[in-house]
Design a protein around this motif. Structure first.
Motif, PDB file in Angstrom:
ATOM      1  N   MET A 174      25.753 -15.788 -35.862  1.00  0.00           N
ATOM      2  CA  MET A 174      25.201 -14.530 -36.376  1.00  0.00           C
ATOM      3  C   MET A 174      26.327 -13.639 -36.884  1.00  0.00           C
ATOM      4  O   MET A 174      27.350 -13.462 -36.224  1.00  0.00           O
ATOM      5  CB  MET A 174      24.417 -13.799 -35.293  1.00  0.00           C
ATOM      6  N   ILE A 175      26.147 -13.088 -38.102  1.00  0.00           N
ATOM      7  CA  ILE A 175      27.130 -12.145 -38.637  1.00  0.00           C
ATOM      8  C   ILE A 175      26.524 -10.759 -38.837  1.00  0.00           C
ATOM      9  O   ILE A 175      27.259  -9.798 -39.083  1.00  0.00           O
ATOM     10  CB  ILE A 175      27.739 -12.641 -39.969  1.00  0.00           C
ATOM     11  N   PHE A 176      25.185 -10.645 -38.718  1.00  0.00           N
ATOM     12  CA  PHE A 176      24.568  -9.323 -38.829  1.00  0.00           C
ATOM     13  C   PHE A 176      23.194  -9.329 -38.178  1.00  0.00           C
ATOM     14  O   PHE A 176      22.412 -10.266 -38.340  1.00  0.00           O
ATOM     15  CB  PHE A 176      24.416  -8.899 -40.294  1.00  0.00           C
ATOM     16  N   SER A 177      22.925  -8.234 -37.455  1.00  0.00           N
ATOM     17  CA  SER A 177      21.601  -8.010 -36.865  1.00  0.00           C
ATOM     18  C   SER A 177      21.202  -6.566 -37.142  1.00  0.00           C
ATOM     19  O   SER A 177      21.937  -5.638 -36.791  1.00  0.00           O
ATOM     20  CB  SER A 177      21.623  -8.260 -35.356  1.00  0.00           C
ATOM     21  N   GLU A 178      20.077  -6.380 -37.779  1.00  0.00           N
ATOM     22  CA  GLU A 178      19.595  -5.029 -38.047  1.00  0.00           C
ATOM     23  C   GLU A 178      19.270  -4.299 -36.748  1.00  0.00           C
ATOM     24  O   GLU A 178      19.416  -3.073 -36.656  1.00  0.00           O
ATOM     25  CB  GLU A 178      18.353  -5.086 -38.943  1.00  0.00           C
ATOM     26  N   ILE A 179      18.857  -5.042 -35.741  1.00  0.00           N
ATOM     27  CA  ILE A 179      18.565  -4.440 -34.436  1.00  0.00           C
ATOM     28  C   ILE A 179      19.837  -3.873 -33.826  1.00  0.00           C
ATOM     29  O   ILE A 179      19.858  -2.751 -33.301  1.00  0.00           O
ATOM     30  CB  ILE A 179      17.932  -5.487 -33.491  1.00  0.00           C
ATOM     31  N   GLU A 180      20.928  -4.632 -33.895  1.00  0.00           N
ATOM     32  CA  GLU A 180      22.216  -4.161 -33.384  1.00  0.00           C
ATOM     33  C   GLU A 180      22.692  -2.951 -34.185  1.00  0.00           C
ATOM     34  O   GLU A 180      23.246  -1.995 -33.627  1.00  0.00           O
ATOM     35  CB  GLU A 180      23.254  -5.279 -33.464  1.00  0.00           C
ATOM     36  N   GLU A 181      22.483  -2.972 -35.491  1.00  0.00           N
ATOM     37  CA  GLU A 181      22.877  -1.845 -36.348  1.00  0.00           C
ATOM     38  C   GLU A 181      22.168  -0.563 -35.925  1.00  0.00           C
ATOM     39  O   GLU A 181      22.778   0.509 -35.829  1.00  0.00           O
ATOM     40  CB  GLU A 181      22.566  -2.164 -37.805  1.00  0.00           C
ATOM     41  N   GLU A 182      20.867  -0.668 -35.668  1.00  0.00           N
ATOM     42  CA  GLU A 182      20.104   0.513 -35.265  1.00  0.00           C
ATOM     43  C   GLU A 182      20.535   1.004 -33.886  1.00  0.00           C
ATOM     44  O   GLU A 182      20.522   2.206 -33.617  1.00  0.00           O
ATOM     45  CB  GLU A 182      18.606   0.187 -35.283  1.00  0.00           C
ATOM     46  N   ARG A 183      20.934   0.062 -33.030  1.00  0.00           N
ATOM     47  CA  ARG A 183      21.335   0.436 -31.675  1.00  0.00           C
ATOM     48  C   ARG A 183      22.702   1.126 -31.670  1.00  0.00           C
ATOM     49  O   ARG A 183      22.922   2.101 -30.957  1.00  0.00           O
ATOM     50  CB  ARG A 183      21.366  -0.802 -30.788  1.00  0.00           C
ATOM     51  N   THR A 184      23.630   0.623 -32.486  1.00  0.00           N
ATOM     52  CA  THR A 184      24.987   1.165 -32.489  1.00  0.00           C
ATOM     53  C   THR A 184      25.169   2.327 -33.457  1.00  0.00           C
ATOM     54  O   THR A 184      26.145   3.076 -33.355  1.00  0.00           O
ATOM     55  CB  THR A 184      25.997   0.069 -32.868  1.00  0.00           C
ATOM     56  N   LYS A 185      24.252   2.435 -34.429  1.00  0.00           N
ATOM     57  CA  LYS A 185      24.329   3.482 -35.457  1.00  0.00           C
ATOM     58  C   LYS A 185      25.570   3.340 -36.340  1.00  0.00           C
ATOM     59  O   LYS A 185      26.015   4.303 -36.974  1.00  0.00           O
ATOM     60  CB  LYS A 185      24.320   4.885 -34.822  1.00  0.00           C
ATOM     61  N   VAL A 194      27.136   2.191 -39.675  1.00  0.00           N
ATOM     62  CA  VAL A 194      26.680   1.897 -41.033  1.00  0.00           C
ATOM     63  C   VAL A 194      27.773   1.139 -41.782  1.00  0.00           C
ATOM     64  O   VAL A 194      28.937   1.551 -41.793  1.00  0.00           O
ATOM     65  CB  VAL A 194      26.324   3.194 -41.790  1.00  0.00           C
ATOM     66  N   TYR A 195      27.398   0.054 -42.420  1.00  0.00           N
ATOM     67  CA  TYR A 195      28.365  -0.784 -43.146  1.00  0.00           C
ATOM     68  C   TYR A 195      28.895  -0.061 -44.379  1.00  0.00           C
ATOM     69  O   TYR A 195      28.135   0.517 -45.152  1.00  0.00           O
ATOM     70  CB  TYR A 195      27.696  -2.094 -43.562  1.00  0.00           C
ATOM     71  N   ASN A 196      30.206  -0.119 -44.572  1.00  0.00           N
ATOM     72  CA  ASN A 196      30.826   0.482 -45.748  1.00  0.00           C
ATOM     73  C   ASN A 196      31.939  -0.438 -46.248  1.00  0.00           C
ATOM     74  O   ASN A 196      32.994  -0.547 -45.607  1.00  0.00           O
ATOM     75  CB  ASN A 196      31.400   1.861 -45.406  1.00  0.00           C
ATOM     76  N   PRO A 197      31.744  -1.119 -47.389  1.00  0.00           N
ATOM     77  CA  PRO A 197      32.753  -2.064 -47.884  1.00  0.00           C
ATOM     78  C   PRO A 197      34.059  -1.390 -48.274  1.00  0.00           C
ATOM     79  O   PRO A 197      35.110  -2.015 -48.270  1.00  0.00           O
ATOM     80  CB  PRO A 197      32.075  -2.697 -49.100  1.00  0.00           C
ATOM     81  N   CYS A 198      33.998  -0.083 -48.626  1.00  0.00           N
ATOM     82  CA  CYS A 198      35.228   0.634 -48.972  1.00  0.00           C
ATOM     83  C   CYS A 198      36.186   0.650 -47.785  1.00  0.00           C
ATOM     84  O   CYS A 198      37.410   0.619 -47.959  1.00  0.00           O
ATOM     85  CB  CYS A 198      34.906   2.065 -49.397  1.00  0.00           C
ATOM     86  N   ASN A 199      35.636   0.704 -46.571  1.00  0.00           N
ATOM     87  CA  ASN A 199      36.462   0.657 -45.365  1.00  0.00           C
ATOM     88  C   ASN A 199      36.824  -0.770 -44.992  1.00  0.00           C
ATOM     89  O   ASN A 199      37.956  -1.062 -44.581  1.00  0.00           O
ATOM     90  CB  ASN A 199      35.734   1.329 -44.195  1.00  0.00           C
ATOM     91  N   GLU A 200      35.850  -1.677 -45.138  1.00  0.00           N
ATOM     92  CA  GLU A 200      36.074  -3.077 -44.746  1.00  0.00           C
ATOM     93  C   GLU A 200      37.186  -3.726 -45.555  1.00  0.00           C
ATOM     94  O   GLU A 200      37.934  -4.563 -45.053  1.00  0.00           O
ATOM     95  CB  GLU A 200      34.779  -3.873 -44.927  1.00  0.00           C
ATOM     96  N   PHE A 201      37.304  -3.363 -46.833  1.00  0.00           N
ATOM     97  CA  PHE A 201      38.254  -4.047 -47.715  1.00  0.00           C
ATOM     98  C   PHE A 201      39.408  -3.160 -48.176  1.00  0.00           C
ATOM     99  O   PHE A 201      40.148  -3.520 -49.082  1.00  0.00           O
ATOM    100  CB  PHE A 201      37.512  -4.592 -48.950  1.00  0.00           C
ATOM    101  N   LYS A 202      39.577  -1.998 -47.544  1.00  0.00           N
ATOM    102  CA  LYS A 202      40.561  -1.042 -48.047  1.00  0.00           C
ATOM    103  C   LYS A 202      41.993  -1.579 -48.003  1.00  0.00           C
ATOM    104  O   LYS A 202      42.830  -1.200 -48.823  1.00  0.00           O
ATOM    105  CB  LYS A 202      40.462   0.273 -47.278  1.00  0.00           C
TER     106      LYS A 202
END
Length: 356
Positions: free
Chosen positions: A228-239, A241-249
């Motif tokens: 697993m590389i992504f779970s919308e349930i985990e996203e909602e739980r942790t709050k 938000v994915y941002n590629p500008c940060n991921e690839f900066k």
């Protein structure tokens, strides 16, 4: 089909209908993508190769996304940058099977076979695939999903698998080439795609028939060989938000020292390496701290996502310079480029798309 060009004007002569870039809408069968050709790829036994992996969206409501390690497709002829023989630089199985004496086992390599080869020849350390290659590919796969996320309809009972292709250059930088919404599954004694397909259908079925067992899964958890590389349930739980500008900066910064790093790692864990050498090794490698371990539609979705968030995808060095000739802005930018570099022109027969 795919054609190769030594300069921008050559592309213009091949597809004059795209110049002077005034048409805003093209039919799916009339679209083209042009991408800079990587002239200095990493070679295995003096031959060029590309990397195919799989990304499974097992559920769209909620989104549950998995990654599956794939295989390498190696050309069976020695690489010559100036060769006009397609079997030298096109690594797909269709072209390679035309070579006399073709053996699928020579053409398809699992990741483990590449790792062993690089280690045996002191090109990298013993853990290059698991610590560098796979983490980075998963990072780009997540970007591909997130950029297209708004285009998918959320409905029960749906799933979709994508084939994602990469290349590795001579400096060990991994480049995203394209994603395919309707990938093939090449079977080889070196890669059991039949088992993978069976596993992916079982996973998709289980997710929809027994969803309660998957609600607690997090990124990094596995179902068989799918991670697993992504779970919308985990996203909602942790709050978070994915941002590629940060991921690839820091993507450009980590790239430059990889070749040096791999050579140094090979001294310790390569075939002739010794862990004892670590005792006198104190020199750090700058840049490595940032390492986190239809084709046209995929590219456009990524570019649009970066724009929406206020950053430019072309500054992040995760994909070779790529232009959509069916996009007026991209078309004008490409045809205004100075004549330098080589280019690959790809017809885009769009399938699927929004609502898949």
């Amino acid at each position: 089909g795919i054609t190769f060009h030594s300069e921008v004007n050559s592309v213009m002569n091949k597809v004059p209908q795209f110049f002077p870039c005034k048409v805003s809408e093209w039919k799916p069968t009339e679209r083209y993508l042009v991408q800079e050709y990587l002239e200095k790829p990493l070679l295995l036994k003096k031959s060029k190769f590309d990397v195919r992996v799989y990304m499974l969206i097992a559920s769209s409501n909620p989104f549950l996304v998995f990654y599956h390690e794939g295989y390498l497709r190696r050309a069976l002829a020695e690489y010559e940058p100036m060769s006009k023989d397609r079997k030298v630089y096109l690594t797909n199985t269709h072209f390679q099977s035309m070579k006399k004496g073709f053996k699928l086992s020579d053409h398809i390599w699992p990741f483990s076979m590449m790792q062993d080869h690089l280690r045996e020849h002191d090109k990298t350390g013993a853990h290059y695939v698991e610590t560098m290659l796979n983490p980075y590919i998963k990072k780009v796969a997540l970007l591909i999903f997130q950029s297209a996320r708004k285009k998918f309809k959320k409905r029960k009972g749906t799933f979709h698998i994508f084939g994602i292709d990469f290349m590795i250059d001579a400096n060990y930088h991994t480049w995203f080439i394209e994603s395919n919404g309707y990938p093939g599954f090449t079977w080889s004694i070196n890669f059991d795609s039949r088992q993978m397909v069976e596993e992916y259908f079982n996973l998709a079925q289980q997710v929809h028939e027994n969803p309660q067992f998957y609600t607690l899964m997090r990124a990094g958890d596995r179902y068989g060989s799918f991670e697993m590389i992504f779970s919308e349930i985990e996203e909602e739980r942790t709050k978070v938000v994915y941002n590629p500008c940060n991921e690839f900066k820091d993507n450009r910064a980590y790239s430059s020292p990889l070749r040096i790093a791999n050579r140094r790692f090979a001294k310790f864990t390569g075939k002739t390496g010794s862990v004892a050498k670590f005792k006198s090794y104190t020199n750090g490698i700058p840049g490595l701290t940032s390492f986190a371990g239809s084709k046209a539609d995929s590219v456009k979705a990524q570019v649009d996502m970066f724009k929406e968030l206020g950053c430019n995808s072309r500054t992040f060095k995760y994909m070779p310079p790529t232009y959509l000739l069916n996009d007026v802005e991209d078309c004008k930018t490409f045809f205004s480029l100075p004549d330098k570099g080589k280019w690959v022109l790809k017809p885009v027969n769009a399938q699927g798309g929004e609502g898949v």
